[in-house]
Scaffold this active site. Sequence first.
Site, PDB file in Angstrom:
ATOM      1  N   TYR A  17      -1.510  -8.362   0.960  1.00  0.00           N
ATOM      2  CA  TYR A  17      -0.670  -7.760  -0.082  1.00  0.00           C
ATOM      3  C   TYR A  17      -0.546  -6.269   0.176  1.00  0.00           C
ATOM      4  O   TYR A  17      -1.461  -5.645   0.702  1.00  0.00           O
ATOM      5  CB  TYR A  17      -1.277  -8.005  -1.462  1.00  0.00           C
ATOM      6  CG  TYR A  17      -1.195  -9.447  -1.932  1.00  0.00           C
ATOM      7  CD1 TYR A  17      -0.173  -9.859  -2.787  1.00  0.00           C
ATOM      8  CD2 TYR A  17      -2.130 -10.402  -1.526  1.00  0.00           C
ATOM      9  CE1 TYR A  17      -0.091 -11.176  -3.224  1.00  0.00           C
ATOM     10  CE2 TYR A  17      -2.052 -11.722  -1.955  1.00  0.00           C
ATOM     11  CZ  TYR A  17      -1.026 -12.096  -2.813  1.00  0.00           C
ATOM     12  OH  TYR A  17      -0.958 -13.416  -3.247  1.00  0.00           O
ATOM     13  N   GLU A  18       0.584  -5.693  -0.222  1.00  0.00           N
ATOM     14  CA  GLU A  18       0.829  -4.279   0.081  1.00  0.00           C
ATOM     15  C   GLU A  18      -0.123  -3.346  -0.651  1.00  0.00           C
ATOM     16  O   GLU A  18      -0.200  -2.163  -0.341  1.00  0.00           O
ATOM     17  CB  GLU A  18       2.282  -3.911  -0.231  1.00  0.00           C
ATOM     18  CG  GLU A  18       2.628  -3.985  -1.690  1.00  0.00           C
ATOM     19  CD  GLU A  18       4.141  -3.955  -1.919  1.00  0.00           C
ATOM     20  OE1 GLU A  18       4.906  -4.286  -1.008  1.00  0.00           O
ATOM     21  OE2 GLU A  18       4.538  -3.584  -3.036  1.00  0.00           O
ATOM     22  N   SER A  19      -0.884  -3.884  -1.590  1.00  0.00           N
ATOM     23  CA  SER A  19      -1.901  -3.080  -2.270  1.00  0.00           C
ATOM     24  C   SER A  19      -3.072  -2.767  -1.332  1.00  0.00           C
ATOM     25  O   SER A  19      -3.981  -2.017  -1.711  1.00  0.00           O
ATOM     26  CB  SER A  19      -2.420  -3.819  -3.501  1.00  0.00           C
ATOM     27  OG  SER A  19      -2.830  -5.127  -3.159  1.00  0.00           O
TER      28      SER A  19
END
Lengths: 267, 267, 271, 271
Positions: free
Chosen positions: A49-51
């Site tokens: 995830y881009e987090s």
Amino acid sequence: MSYTADEMMTVTAARALRDGMTCFVGIGLPSEAANLARSTHAPGLVLIYESGTIGAKPGALPLSIGDGVLAETADSVVSVPEIFNYWLQPGRIDVGFLGAAQLDRFGNINTTVIGDDYAEPRVRLPGAGGAPEIAAACREVIVVIRQSRRTFTERADFVTSIGFGDGPGYRERLGLAGAGPRRVITDLGVLTPDPGTCELVLTGIYPGIEVGQVRERTGWDLRVAAGLSVLPAPSAAELTALRALIATMPAAKAVPPARAAPEGAAR
Amino acid sequence: MSYTADEMMTVTAARALRDGMTCFVGIGLPSEAANLARSTHAPGLVLIYESGTIGAKPGALPLSIGDGVLAETADSVVSVPEIFNYWLQPGRIDVGFLGAAQLDRFGNINTTVIGDDYAEPRVRLPGAGGAPEIAAACREVIVVIRQSRRTFTERADFVTSIGFGDGPGYRERLGLAGAGPRRVITDLGVLTPDPGTCELVLTGIYPGIEVGQVRERTGWDLRVAAGLSVLPAPSAAELTALRALIATMPAAKAVPPARAAPEGAAR
Amino acid sequence: MMAEILSLAEAIAAAVHDGDSVAMEGFTHLIPHAAGHEVIRQGRRDLTLIRMTPDIVYDQLIGAGCASKLVFSWAGNPGVGSLHRFRDAVERDWPVPLAIEEHSHAGMANRYVAGASGLPFAILRGYRGTSLPAHTAGVAEVTCPFTGEKLTAVAALRPDVAVIHAQRADRLGNVQFWGITGVQKECVLASARSVVTVEEIVGELDPRPGAVVLPSWAVSYVAHVPGGAHPSYALGYSARDNDFYLAWDAISRDRETFGAWLDEHVYTSAR
Amino acid sequence: MMAEILSLAEAIAAAVHDGDSVAMEGFTHLIPHAAGHEVIRQGRRDLTLIRMTPDIVYDQLIGAGCASKLVFSWAGNPGVGSLHRFRDAVERDWPVPLAIEEHSHAGMANRYVAGASGLPFAILRGYRGTSLPAHTAGVAEVTCPFTGEKLTAVAALRPDVAVIHAQRADRLGNVQFWGITGVQKECVLASARSVVTVEEIVGELDPRPGAVVLPSWAVSYVAHVPGGAHPSYALGYSARDNDFYLAWDAISRDRETFGAWLDEHVYTSAR
């Protein structure tokens, strides 16, 4: 076992993922499909995830790409600059999973504005998020989107994330690493780019759907592949797993907008 | 209490550091001086080593910039790219502490090769390490070096780290953030750049040292400041603290080369 | 120069002034909501708000009329829908017109990295082929001096003020946060000043897996604000209030409802 | 593609071939000495050795005739003195001529960052005013498209093989190391292949403060080599053998003494 169009779409998207793949996941339909795959035929699927969470193994469906469960279950949590620079940009990720508010016949994605005037948009959408670089760098991109004349347009009002641009050779001229949108999965069937023209062509259709319905819900003169295949309906196992997943999610489903704009971007 | 020239040099260097300063420390004499300052008048001195340790509080003198004690006592340990890019480069660090194999009249530092032909060096030194960027970015630089005609040369054979280049305006033209070598501390005294010409001038001398001796051990026609001051001898407290520190260090002192080349670079 | 430990009101008053560029970061996790509310209470105007993912707290600042410009890469209510106050400002100039400068996440992240590194720009493989460069300042093409390849340059971000929320600080003002750490370190290091609200202030920061530590001398102001991230969360201290994110959709849809919410929950509740 | 867990000999044989560019990293801490000795035992030749701080292990590889080129930023025996085998090669072409390409630490670190990021170059404020660019390939000037400022570009490093030592791996090949983590993550991500030697292989990698984790799919080969960093150290497992660093000065000064040491400690001691 009866099922909805959304369920058919999500199950079909999940089937596109193979075990052991690395997958850059946006929130919404992509996250549902990726987690369904992980809970069924692809337990070794690596969710990114881009987090900054690499190898997240959420038991429950996250409502946002930054839910605590993603960090707590990840193999590694890195900074946001690092996830984009060290992990996404070099082309290490097999599949990028994107939604879209508008998709054009060459697979270009719009999640920014509806309307021809950027300064005075008819609808202001969330914007780019991580999508432009996911579309550029992942080895291949899968787009999951509900199909209608509003979403399937001849031209995107704004190109937020590049598909095949204006056709053959466009990605190569830009030096983009990834192969682009190899598959577009909708609530009616599956479209893939014509090897010669890069135009999205209907190659798979869901049980009980007529080609006419698909044409009707496409904003351009849709071509249909010679060997159009009818895709298998969801198995009882797939439906059970999907519904169990959805049940873990906060009341989002109850709120109509939940399935709207945010899918537009990669979260 | 009697003392050696090296002790006078190290104590003088330590006195140049004020409490609360941030200090980018090379190994060898700089590390001894910085740790002496921390154990005497500057307990709040923030020591930063290029190994990525920020706020290290070594009880014992490290032999290398990567000793475990530095990581274990640091406020934060970051990657090597980060220490140079986020912490050194923007000019956040007050003082950079460098050694040198050769130093010229404009404070330019050579730690690369002795001899005019780079391809066929008379002596091959360790090279740059972190010194070039420390010399460029720290708010000010302090050079600690034993003085001789071999080390104090009219021109450096190779400019590894920039001082004042060829004189006034040189650093400004290169857009270097830091003020450069404001102080050169040797085993004979202290040199500082002439505000007008940037040439290093003798401004302080140690007790019992004659100006003639300093001139003799300088490879250019050394100028002496009008108000030449005689610097105070080490106090008993300073000497006791320094000797206690040195005693904590591995047998390095026993090995002559220990005080040679490596001081050349920032470790 | 060590960080000063102040009350939230003192810290915001010291750091944030009309016309400043203010970056509040926190990637879903550790979003500095309480600090944002204090900015609203202090009636700041004409701010350039910077944030990769403007969500509820920026919807509130925009709706309260604090901002004249927004620099961002994704503006939405994650998993829920649109930001209605943001859209009202962009589509109908209410309560004041809002200029926008939009980028991609990778672009924004690299702009912070450039700012934190003291560089005027950063390079990445991005934006190419999209409509973004035509509408966004601070995006240019650069050529690799070694390979001749064309790449994208983005201008460094150098906000006047960074505002973040962290789990802990010690009494010297050293700051520690863990979990999803996002772009907060870069944001603080890229900014001229910084305010960090924390869940607790402790005697010593014992090491934590995955923790980022900002030394006191790299931070301007620290304020003790337990729960200061709500409805976002602080890993180990609170859970994300997903119901509030869902409820915000209805609250923010209507100008009156929003105004009433602001009166009740922000203006009248000084911390 | 998950990492393969092999013996040290198998891993080096699979990864390192004559003529390869090989980067062994570890910034004083976690230096992969055992892996370097295995490269010597396997008689590799014509290697381009890359390392920010070539110290004893590179002195040994160079003295054993494995290398035709060295790319570096600081070549010395930390806190002790010169690298005599390195100097003998540079100054007297013994045992074979050694070409050199030298940079600054900041330059090398950024070259790895560019490689790990899939970029052809990185920018920094460095090298300017020094003699380095005149003698070093892969350094150029770039102009900021926004400010017109002149900055330095360095070419990306993309080694054929990265070799590092870490504290632990799990049975799936996920790698974990902590303490001074240096530039090893960037080195592995910048390289086409990688070998990681580890102190132990465990069932599960419980989180550790300050730890870097490389997922198995980003690593090629893992080998279980306890003590594989000696005379360097692995925080939590061993201490730096400072006496050996001091002793190396005498051992390496003389070609015969060095040869004898190599026979006794490397060639005859297969792992």
